[in-house]
Design a protein around this motif. Structure first.
Motif, short mmCIF file in Angstrom:
data_model
loop_
_atom_site.label_atom_id
_atom_site.label_comp_id
_atom_site.label_asym_id
_atom_site.label_seq_id
_atom_site.Cartn_x
_atom_site.Cartn_y
_atom_site.Cartn_z
N HIS A 58 0.49 -1.72 0.47
CA HIS A 58 0.17 -0.26 -0.38
C HIS A 58 0.68 1.16 0.17
CE1 HIS A 58 -2.93 2.57 1.94
NE2 HIS A 58 -3.44 2.19 1.01
N PRO A 59 0.15 2.40 -0.82
CA PRO A 59 1.87 3.28 -0.38
C PRO A 59 1.64 3.87 0.87
CG PRO A 59 0.05 3.78 -2.30
CD PRO A 59 -0.87 2.28 -1.49
N ARG A 60 1.00 3.83 1.76
CA ARG A 60 1.17 4.01 2.94
C ARG A 60 1.89 3.09 3.88
NH1 ARG A 60 0.35 10.12 4.08
NH2 ARG A 60 -1.23 10.60 2.49
N THR A 61 2.56 1.94 3.77
CA THR A 61 3.00 1.35 3.89
C THR A 61 3.96 1.15 5.22
OG1 THR A 61 2.47 -0.84 2.41
CG2 THR A 61 4.24 -1.48 4.13
N ILE A 62 4.92 2.45 4.20
CA ILE A 62 6.41 2.66 4.47
C ILE A 62 6.09 3.66 6.31
CG2 ILE A 62 8.14 4.02 4.65
CD1 ILE A 62 8.53 1.65 3.72
N GLU A 63 4.63 3.69 6.24
CA GLU A 63 4.29 5.15 7.53
C GLU A 63 3.61 4.38 8.56
OE1 GLU A 63 0.84 8.57 8.30
OE2 GLU A 63 1.68 8.46 6.24
N ALA A 64 2.95 2.78 7.93
CA ALA A 64 2.41 1.89 8.79
C ALA A 64 4.13 1.43 9.58
CB ALA A 64 1.31 1.07 8.05
N HIS A 65 4.77 1.27 8.94
CA HIS A 65 5.85 0.58 10.04
C HIS A 65 6.83 1.53 10.69
CE1 HIS A 65 6.19 -3.73 8.28
NE2 HIS A 65 5.94 -3.49 6.86
N ASN A 66 6.63 2.94 10.01
CA ASN A 66 7.56 3.33 10.63
C ASN A 66 6.25 3.40 12.52
OD1 ASN A 66 9.64 5.55 10.40
ND2 ASN A 66 8.35 4.68 8.49
N ILE A 67 5.07 3.26 12.64
CA ILE A 67 4.04 3.95 13.55
C ILE A 67 3.69 2.41 14.53
CG2 ILE A 67 1.91 3.83 14.71
CD1 ILE A 67 1.07 5.44 12.42
N PHE A 68 4.31 0.92 13.89
CA PHE A 68 3.98 0.04 14.65
C PHE A 68 5.48 0.11 15.21
CE2 PHE A 68 0.19 -1.61 12.25
CZ PHE A 68 -0.36 -2.19 13.36
N ARG B 259 11.50 -2.74 8.36
CA ARG B 259 11.24 -2.78 6.42
C ARG B 259 10.28 -1.52 6.29
NH1 ARG B 259 10.14 -6.62 3.43
NH2 ARG B 259 8.36 -6.17 2.24
N THR B 260 11.05 -0.09 6.71
CA THR B 260 10.93 1.04 6.59
C THR B 260 12.51 1.62 5.22
OG1 THR B 260 12.20 2.41 8.56
CG2 THR B 260 9.60 1.80 8.94
N TYR B 261 12.29 1.12 5.40
CA TYR B 261 13.88 0.66 4.75
C TYR B 261 14.81 2.42 4.28
CZ TYR B 261 12.03 -3.20 2.59
OH TYR B 261 11.50 -4.57 2.87
N GLY B 262 14.73 2.94 5.78
CA GLY B 262 15.68 4.02 6.20
C GLY B 262 14.78 5.03 6.02
N ARG B 263 13.34 4.95 5.64
CA ARG B 263 12.57 6.02 5.46
C ARG B 263 11.62 6.79 6.65
NH1 ARG B 263 9.76 4.61 -0.05
NH2 ARG B 263 8.41 6.56 0.16
N SER B 264 11.60 7.50 7.09
CA SER B 264 10.94 7.71 9.00
C SER B 264 9.75 8.19 7.86
CB SER B 264 11.31 8.78 9.42
OG SER B 264 12.08 10.47 9.03
N SER B 265 8.97 8.94 9.01
CA SER B 265 7.61 9.49 8.49
C SER B 265 7.62 10.26 9.91
CB SER B 265 6.20 8.22 8.40
OG SER B 265 6.11 7.46 9.48
N SER B 266 6.54 11.81 9.33
CA SER B 266 6.21 12.56 10.07
C SER B 266 5.60 11.60 11.76
CB SER B 266 5.62 13.62 10.20
OG SER B 266 6.08 14.50 8.90
N LEU B 267 4.42 11.10 11.43
CA LEU B 267 3.93 10.46 12.26
C LEU B 267 4.72 8.71 12.58
CD1 LEU B 267 0.22 11.10 12.03
CD2 LEU B 267 1.57 11.93 13.52
N PRO B 268 5.02 8.34 13.74
CA PRO B 268 4.46 8.62 14.77
C PRO B 268 6.07 9.77 15.42
CG PRO B 268 5.61 6.87 15.17
CD PRO B 268 5.60 7.12 13.03
N TRP B 269 6.77 9.90 15.11
CA TRP B 269 8.48 10.36 15.41
C TRP B 269 8.10 11.59 16.20
CZ3 TRP B 269 11.48 6.54 16.55
CH2 TRP B 269 11.01 5.26 15.51
N THR B 270 6.69 12.80 15.42
CA THR B 270 7.16 13.60 15.93
C THR B 270 6.09 14.15 17.18
OG1 THR B 270 4.64 13.96 15.05
CG2 THR B 270 6.47 15.21 14.01
#
Length: 287
Positions: free
Chosen positions: A225-235, A254-265
Motif C-alpha cells: 500500500h502507498p502508506r505501508t512505510i508510514e504504518a511500519h514506522n508507527i508500529f 521494513r521502512t528501508y531507512g525512510r522515516s515518516s512524520s507520524l509517529p516520530w513527531t
C-alpha cells in the motif's frame, strides 16, 4: 514544479497514491506557494494545481503555528497563522468542484478544520464528504483519529472505538491496523505527558499486547500500500518504546531507512533524529 503537476495528474486514478503525493509535494513546496499560483495563472482549469496550492497553504500554516502556550504574547503570529490556514479553503474547494469524485481535497480540509479548531459538526461534515468518496482512505482516517483525540477536545473512548472499527473492517492488506498504535500515541501525548520519562514508561503490558494483536491483523501483501512505510514506522516506534526489540526491528527494517512524520513527531520536533536514534538502538542502519 512542473514535475509535481505531472505526478499528481498521473495519480488521478489511485486515490491513496494521490493523497500521499500531494502531501509530500505540499511539504516540499512550503514557502513556494506563490510559484504554484503562477502555474495556476497559466492553467486555471487544472484541478491538480488547485489541490496542490490548497494543501501547500495548509502545510505553510502548520509550519508557522505558534506555540499554544505563547498565543497571548504572539497574537500577531497567531493571526498570520489563521489567515494562512483560511486561505487554503478556496483552492481546495475549487479542486473539489472540478473533480467531484476526488476525496483528496476533502481529506486536506480535515487538516484545515483541525488547524482552525472548527466545531465538531463541521469536522463531522467534512469526514462524511471524504467517506462518501473513499471510505478506506488511510490519511483521512489518520486525520479522524487526531480529530477524536483528547489532545484536540475529543474523548479517548470514541477515538479508540473509531480506530478499532476501522481496523476490524479493513482488508488484511490495508494498513489501517496502524490506527490503533496511532491512537495510543495521541492518548499518551495528552494523558501521560507528565509521567513519560523513558521508553519503558509509554506502554503498559496490556497496551502493548493490544498493539501486537493489531500488528497480527495486517499483512503487506504482494503489492504494498502507498502508506505501508508510514504504518511500519508507527508500529516500529510503538514496539521500540515498549522495549519489544524483535517486533520493533521487524517493522523498522521494513521502512528501508525512510522515516515518516507520524509517529516520530510525538517524541520531539526532530522526527528524522528520533527515527535514527531508534534505529541505532535496535542496531539498524537508518540511511
Amino acid at each position: 514544479m512542473r514535475f509535481g503537476v505531472y505526478a499528481l495528474g498521473e495519480a488521478r486514478g489511485d486515490v491513496e497514491l494521490r493523497s500521499l503525493r500531494v502531501e509530500a509535494l505540499a511539504k516540499a513546496a512550503v514557502g513556494l506557494s506563490g510559484l504554484i499560483e503562477g502555474l495556476i495563472g497559466e492553467d486555471p482549469g487544472n484541478p491538480d494545481l488547485w489541490l496542490w496550492l490548497g494543501r501547500t497553504r495548509v502545510e505553510e500554516a502548520w509550519r508557522c503555528r505558534p506555540d499554544a502556550r505563547a498565543r497571548a504574547v504572539q497574537a500577531a503570529a497567531y493571526t498570520s497563522y489563521a489567515r494562512t490556514m483560511r486561505s487554503a479553503r478556496e483552492p481546495l474547494m475549487r479542486a473539489a468542484s472540478m473533480r467531484p469524485d476526488d476525496a483528496v481535497p476533502w481529506e486536506a480540509m480535515l487538516w484545515l478544520a483541525l488547524g482552525l479548531d472548527l466545531d465538531r459538526e463541521e469536522k463531522d461534515a467534512l469526514w462524511d464528504e471524504v467517506w462518501r468518496r473513499c471510505p478506506t482512505l488511510y490519511a483521512a482516517h489518520v486525520a479522524r483519529v487526531v480529530h477524536l483525540s483528547p489532545q484536540w477536545g475529543g474523548l479517548p473512548e470514541e477515538m479508540f472505538d473509531f480506530a478499532r472499527v476501522s481496523m476490524a473492517t479493513a482488508a488484511k492488506e490495508d494498513p489501517r491496523a496502524a490506527l490503533l498504535p496511532l491512537a495510543y500515541f495521541e492518548f499518551f501525548v495528552q494523558e501521560r505527558s507528565g509521567i513519560i520519562k523513558g521508553t519503558s514508561s509509554w506502554f503498559t503490558a496490556e497496551e502493548i499486547r493490544d498493539v501486537e494483536a493489531a500488528a497480527r491483523r495486517w499483512f503487506e501483501g504482494d503489492r504494498p500500500h502507498p502508506r505501508t512505510i508510514e504504518a511500519h514506522n508507527i508500529f516500529g516506534a510503538a514496539f521500540h518504546l515498549a522495549d519489544a526489540r524483535r517486533p520493533a526491528r521487524q517493522h523498522l527494517s521494513r521502512t528501508y531507512g525512510r522515516s515518516s512524520s507520524l509517529p516520530w513527531t510525538y517524541l520531539g520536533t526532530d522526527e528524522v533524529g528520533q527515527y535514527a536514534k531508534a534505529c541505532r538502538h535496535l542496531n539498524l542502519i537508518a540511511s
